[in-house]
Scaffold this motif. Structure first.
Motif, PDB file in Angstrom:
ATOM      1  N   CYS A 197      -5.288  -4.742 -13.067  1.00 50.78           N
ATOM      2  CA  CYS A 197      -4.511  -3.815 -12.228  1.00 50.78           C
ATOM      3  C   CYS A 197      -4.845  -2.384 -12.621  1.00 50.78           C
ATOM      4  CB  CYS A 197      -3.022  -4.100 -12.307  1.00 50.78           C
ATOM      5  SG  CYS A 197      -2.562  -5.743 -11.729  1.00 50.78           S
ATOM      6  N   ALA A 198      -6.093  -2.023 -12.410  1.00 46.69           N
ATOM      7  CA  ALA A 198      -6.643  -0.760 -12.898  1.00 46.69           C
ATOM      8  C   ALA A 198      -6.200   0.450 -12.096  1.00 46.69           C
ATOM      9  CB  ALA A 198      -8.171  -0.841 -12.899  1.00 46.69           C
ATOM     10  N   GLY A 199      -5.571   0.242 -10.944  1.00 48.96           N
ATOM     11  CA  GLY A 199      -5.123   1.374 -10.157  1.00 48.96           C
ATOM     12  C   GLY A 199      -6.273   2.263  -9.733  1.00 48.96           C
ATOM     13  N   GLU A 200      -6.084   3.573  -9.863  1.00 48.60           N
ATOM     14  CA  GLU A 200      -7.109   4.516  -9.426  1.00 48.60           C
ATOM     15  C   GLU A 200      -8.223   4.710 -10.445  1.00 48.60           C
ATOM     16  OE1 GLU A 200      -5.807   8.689  -9.282  1.00 48.60           O
ATOM     17  OE2 GLU A 200      -3.950   8.022 -10.234  1.00 48.60           O
ATOM     18  N   ALA A 257     -23.785   1.697 -13.129  1.00 51.02           N
ATOM     19  CA  ALA A 257     -23.713   0.271 -13.434  1.00 51.02           C
ATOM     20  C   ALA A 257     -22.758  -0.061 -14.572  1.00 51.02           C
ATOM     21  CB  ALA A 257     -25.098  -0.266 -13.767  1.00 51.02           C
ATOM     22  N   ARG A 258     -22.303   0.936 -15.282  1.00 44.68           N
ATOM     23  CA  ARG A 258     -21.363   0.671 -16.377  1.00 44.68           C
ATOM     24  C   ARG A 258     -19.975   0.325 -15.854  1.00 44.68           C
ATOM     25  NH1 ARG A 258     -20.647   5.427 -19.931  1.00 44.68           N
ATOM     26  NH2 ARG A 258     -19.367   3.942 -21.098  1.00 44.68           N
ATOM     27  N   ALA A 259     -19.704   0.586 -14.587  1.00 44.58           N
ATOM     28  CA  ALA A 259     -18.376   0.345 -14.030  1.00 44.58           C
ATOM     29  C   ALA A 259     -18.482  -0.496 -12.760  1.00 44.58           C
ATOM     30  CB  ALA A 259     -17.681   1.664 -13.712  1.00 44.58           C
ATOM     31  N   GLU A 260     -17.608  -1.497 -12.663  1.00 46.03           N
ATOM     32  CA  GLU A 260     -17.514  -2.322 -11.460  1.00 46.03           C
ATOM     33  C   GLU A 260     -16.053  -2.392 -11.038  1.00 46.03           C
ATOM     34  OE1 GLU A 260     -18.214  -6.923  -9.867  1.00 46.03           O
ATOM     35  OE2 GLU A 260     -18.744  -6.384 -11.924  1.00 46.03           O
ATOM     36  N   VAL A 261     -15.798  -2.259  -9.748  1.00 39.89           N
ATOM     37  CA  VAL A 261     -14.449  -2.373  -9.198  1.00 39.89           C
ATOM     38  C   VAL A 261     -14.404  -3.607  -8.317  1.00 39.89           C
ATOM     39  CG1 VAL A 261     -12.672  -1.273  -7.788  1.00 39.89           C
ATOM     40  CG2 VAL A 261     -14.166   0.133  -9.242  1.00 39.89           C
ATOM     41  N   ARG A 262     -13.396  -4.446  -8.532  1.00 44.47           N
ATOM     42  CA  ARG A 262     -13.351  -5.727  -7.832  1.00 44.47           C
ATOM     43  C   ARG A 262     -11.924  -6.036  -7.376  1.00 44.47           C
ATOM     44  NH1 ARG A 262     -15.327 -10.581 -11.459  1.00 44.47           N
ATOM     45  NH2 ARG A 262     -17.174  -9.233 -11.605  1.00 44.47           N
ATOM     46  N   ALA A 263     -11.795  -6.646  -6.200  1.00 47.59           N
ATOM     47  CA  ALA A 263     -10.494  -7.096  -5.706  1.00 47.59           C
ATOM     48  C   ALA A 263     -10.078  -8.370  -6.428  1.00 47.59           C
ATOM     49  CB  ALA A 263     -10.570  -7.344  -4.204  1.00 47.59           C
ATOM     50  N   ARG A 288     -18.979  -1.226 -20.984  1.00 48.33           N
ATOM     51  CA  ARG A 288     -19.002  -1.586 -19.564  1.00 48.33           C
ATOM     52  C   ARG A 288     -17.590  -2.020 -19.186  1.00 48.33           C
ATOM     53  NH1 ARG A 288     -21.071  -6.027 -18.887  1.00 48.33           N
ATOM     54  NH2 ARG A 288     -21.481  -6.598 -21.054  1.00 48.33           N
ATOM     55  N   VAL A 289     -17.147  -1.594 -18.002  1.00 49.26           N
ATOM     56  CA  VAL A 289     -15.764  -1.827 -17.600  1.00 49.26           C
ATOM     57  C   VAL A 289     -15.716  -2.514 -16.236  1.00 49.26           C
ATOM     58  CG1 VAL A 289     -13.666  -0.662 -16.830  1.00 49.26           C
ATOM     59  CG2 VAL A 289     -14.756   0.040 -18.959  1.00 49.26           C
ATOM     60  N   LEU A 290     -14.868  -3.533 -16.146  1.00 57.02           N
ATOM     61  CA  LEU A 290     -14.551  -4.169 -14.877  1.00 57.02           C
ATOM     62  C   LEU A 290     -13.125  -3.778 -14.509  1.00 57.02           C
ATOM     63  CD1 LEU A 290     -14.932  -6.177 -12.524  1.00 57.02           C
ATOM     64  CD2 LEU A 290     -14.202  -8.002 -14.093  1.00 57.02           C
ATOM     65  N   ALA A 291     -12.962  -3.090 -13.386  1.00 57.09           N
ATOM     66  CA  ALA A 291     -11.649  -2.656 -12.907  1.00 57.09           C
ATOM     67  C   ALA A 291     -11.172  -3.592 -11.813  1.00 57.09           C
ATOM     68  CB  ALA A 291     -11.738  -1.221 -12.382  1.00 57.09           C
ATOM     69  N   LEU A 292     -10.073  -4.278 -12.047  1.00 58.90           N
ATOM     70  CA  LEU A 292      -9.510  -5.212 -11.081  1.00 58.90           C
ATOM     71  C   LEU A 292      -8.247  -4.629 -10.479  1.00 58.90           C
ATOM     72  CD1 LEU A 292      -9.753  -8.549 -13.122  1.00 58.90           C
ATOM     73  CD2 LEU A 292     -11.351  -7.711 -11.392  1.00 58.90           C
ATOM     74  N   ASP A 293      -8.106  -4.720  -9.156  1.00 55.22           N
ATOM     75  CA  ASP A 293      -6.863  -4.292  -8.529  1.00 55.22           C
ATOM     76  C   ASP A 293      -6.697  -4.989  -7.183  1.00 55.22           C
ATOM     77  OD1 ASP A 293      -4.845  -1.919  -9.363  1.00 55.22           O
ATOM     78  OD2 ASP A 293      -4.787  -2.274  -7.201  1.00 55.22           O
ATOM     79  N   GLY A 294      -5.442  -5.215  -6.815  1.00 52.33           N
ATOM     80  CA  GLY A 294      -5.163  -5.884  -5.553  1.00 52.33           C
ATOM     81  C   GLY A 294      -4.978  -4.950  -4.380  1.00 52.33           C
ATOM     82  N   SER A 295      -4.929  -3.643  -4.636  1.00 54.90           N
ATOM     83  CA  SER A 295      -4.682  -2.658  -3.592  1.00 54.90           C
ATOM     84  C   SER A 295      -5.992  -2.059  -3.099  1.00 54.90           C
ATOM     85  CB  SER A 295      -3.775  -1.536  -4.128  1.00 54.90           C
ATOM     86  OG  SER A 295      -3.824  -0.398  -3.298  1.00 54.90           O
ATOM     87  N   GLU A 296      -6.197  -2.094  -1.793  1.00 55.67           N
ATOM     88  CA  GLU A 296      -7.411  -1.505  -1.221  1.00 55.67           C
ATOM     89  C   GLU A 296      -7.468  -0.004  -1.483  1.00 55.67           C
ATOM     90  OE1 GLU A 296      -9.712  -1.197   3.124  1.00 55.67           O
ATOM     91  OE2 GLU A 296      -7.824  -2.309   2.921  1.00 55.67           O
ATOM     92  N   LEU A 297      -6.322   0.675  -1.375  1.00 60.36           N
ATOM     93  CA  LEU A 297      -6.281   2.107  -1.635  1.00 60.36           C
ATOM     94  C   LEU A 297      -6.648   2.411  -3.081  1.00 60.36           C
ATOM     95  CD1 LEU A 297      -5.593   5.038  -0.941  1.00 60.36           C
ATOM     96  CD2 LEU A 297      -3.177   4.493  -1.384  1.00 60.36           C
ATOM     97  N   MET A 298      -6.083   1.671  -4.009  1.00 61.09           N
ATOM     98  CA  MET A 298      -6.381   1.902  -5.416  1.00 61.09           C
ATOM     99  C   MET A 298      -7.857   1.633  -5.713  1.00 61.09           C
ATOM    100  SD  MET A 298      -3.754   3.040  -7.057  1.00 61.09           S
ATOM    101  CE  MET A 298      -1.993   2.949  -7.366  1.00 61.09           C
ATOM    102  N   ARG A 299      -8.399   0.577  -5.136  1.00 59.18           N
ATOM    103  CA  ARG A 299      -9.815   0.280  -5.390  1.00 59.18           C
ATOM    104  C   ARG A 299     -10.712   1.385  -4.855  1.00 59.18           C
ATOM    105  NH1 ARG A 299      -8.174  -4.748  -3.537  1.00 59.18           N
ATOM    106  NH2 ARG A 299      -9.395  -4.547  -1.624  1.00 59.18           N
ATOM    107  N   GLU A 353       0.827  -1.206   0.000  1.00 58.24           N
ATOM    108  CA  GLU A 353       0.000   0.000   0.000  1.00 58.24           C
ATOM    109  C   GLU A 353       0.865   1.262   0.000  1.00 58.24           C
ATOM    110  OE1 GLU A 353      -4.014  -0.214   0.150  1.00 58.24           O
ATOM    111  OE2 GLU A 353      -2.674  -1.368  -1.137  1.00 58.24           O
ATOM    112  N   THR A 354       2.067   1.173   0.543  1.00 59.85           N
ATOM    113  CA  THR A 354       2.994   2.301   0.442  1.00 59.85           C
ATOM    114  C   THR A 354       3.349   2.566  -1.013  1.00 59.85           C
ATOM    115  OG1 THR A 354       3.928   1.896   2.637  1.00 59.85           O
ATOM    116  CG2 THR A 354       5.285   3.148   1.084  1.00 59.85           C
TER     117      THR A 354
END
Length: 203
Positions: free
Chosen positions: A53-56, A94-100, A71-82, A11-12
């Motif tokens: 790894c969509a970041g911000e 609804a056109r955008a979804e963010v997922r871990a 429609r976009v699915l944004a995947l990222d492993g960082s809680e801050l970025m999500r 996260e740093t």
């Protein structure tokens, strides 16, 4: 990512990237425009895209603006970025979804939208070892609809010492120019170098 721990993203690192990306990523807007232009879709087509790894969510935002029926699915492993991506993409509802997800995981590709027109990734897949990249590419190819595409903007290994020196020099020139353009100071550039974001290819 700082070079002293290139295989572990923290996260740093996420906070540092948010602070320094406009300086440390060469020609970021040019890269974004190139990726947008390569998406295999007409402007008003309806299609699904995943950003790995969509970041911000900056690239996702541009996709959604450029292709108003996408429609976009944004995947990222960082809680801050999500969290940043959720806030940025909220106007698209609804056109955008963010997922871990875990980039090195084995099951997330099975949860991708279907049909899937495009998978896109910027400055992320170099964190995978070569065999994991090949496996991921095969899995994504199986998920993409006919005529779909995997689009990657990323770091690659330079084939010669001359090329490595050339690329490192280009990064230095661009990062300095971007630092001066941002705040008329080299302080952000110097911070990027001090924090390990300068390429350290062997010469």
């Amino acid at each position: 990512m700082p070079q002293d721990h290139p295989d572990v993203w923290t996260e740093t690192d996420s906070r540092d990237f948010l602070d320094l990306a406009e300086i440390a990523v060469p020609a970021r807007e040019e890269q974004t425009e190139a990726l947008l232009a390569l998406i295999p879709a007409e402007r008003n087509e309806t299609f699904a895209l995943v950003d790995i790894c969509a970041g911000e969510g900056l690239l996702c935002e541009r996709v959604l603006e450029t292709y108003p029926n996408s429609r976009v699915l944004a995947l990222d492993g960082s809680e801050l970025m999500r969290a940043r991506a959720q806030a940025r993409l909220a106007p698209f509802a609804a056109r955008a979804e963010v997922r871990a997800f875990e980039l090195d995981g084995d099951d997330w590709t099975e949860q991708l939208p279907s049909p899937l027109r495009c998978a896109i990734s910027s400055l992320a897949l170099h964190h995978l070892e070569a065999h994991r990249k090949r496996l991921l590419f095969r899995r994504l190819a199986d998920r993409l609809e006919p005529g779909g595409a995997l689009l990657i903007a990323d770091i690659i290994a330079a084939p010669t010492a001359f090329a490595r020196r050339s690329f490192a020099g280009q990064w230095t020139r661009l990062a300095k120019a971007q630092s001066l353009a941002a705040i008329d100071s080299l302080d952000p550039y110097e911070r990027a170098v001090a924090d390990g974001w300068h390429p350290t290819w062997d010469t």
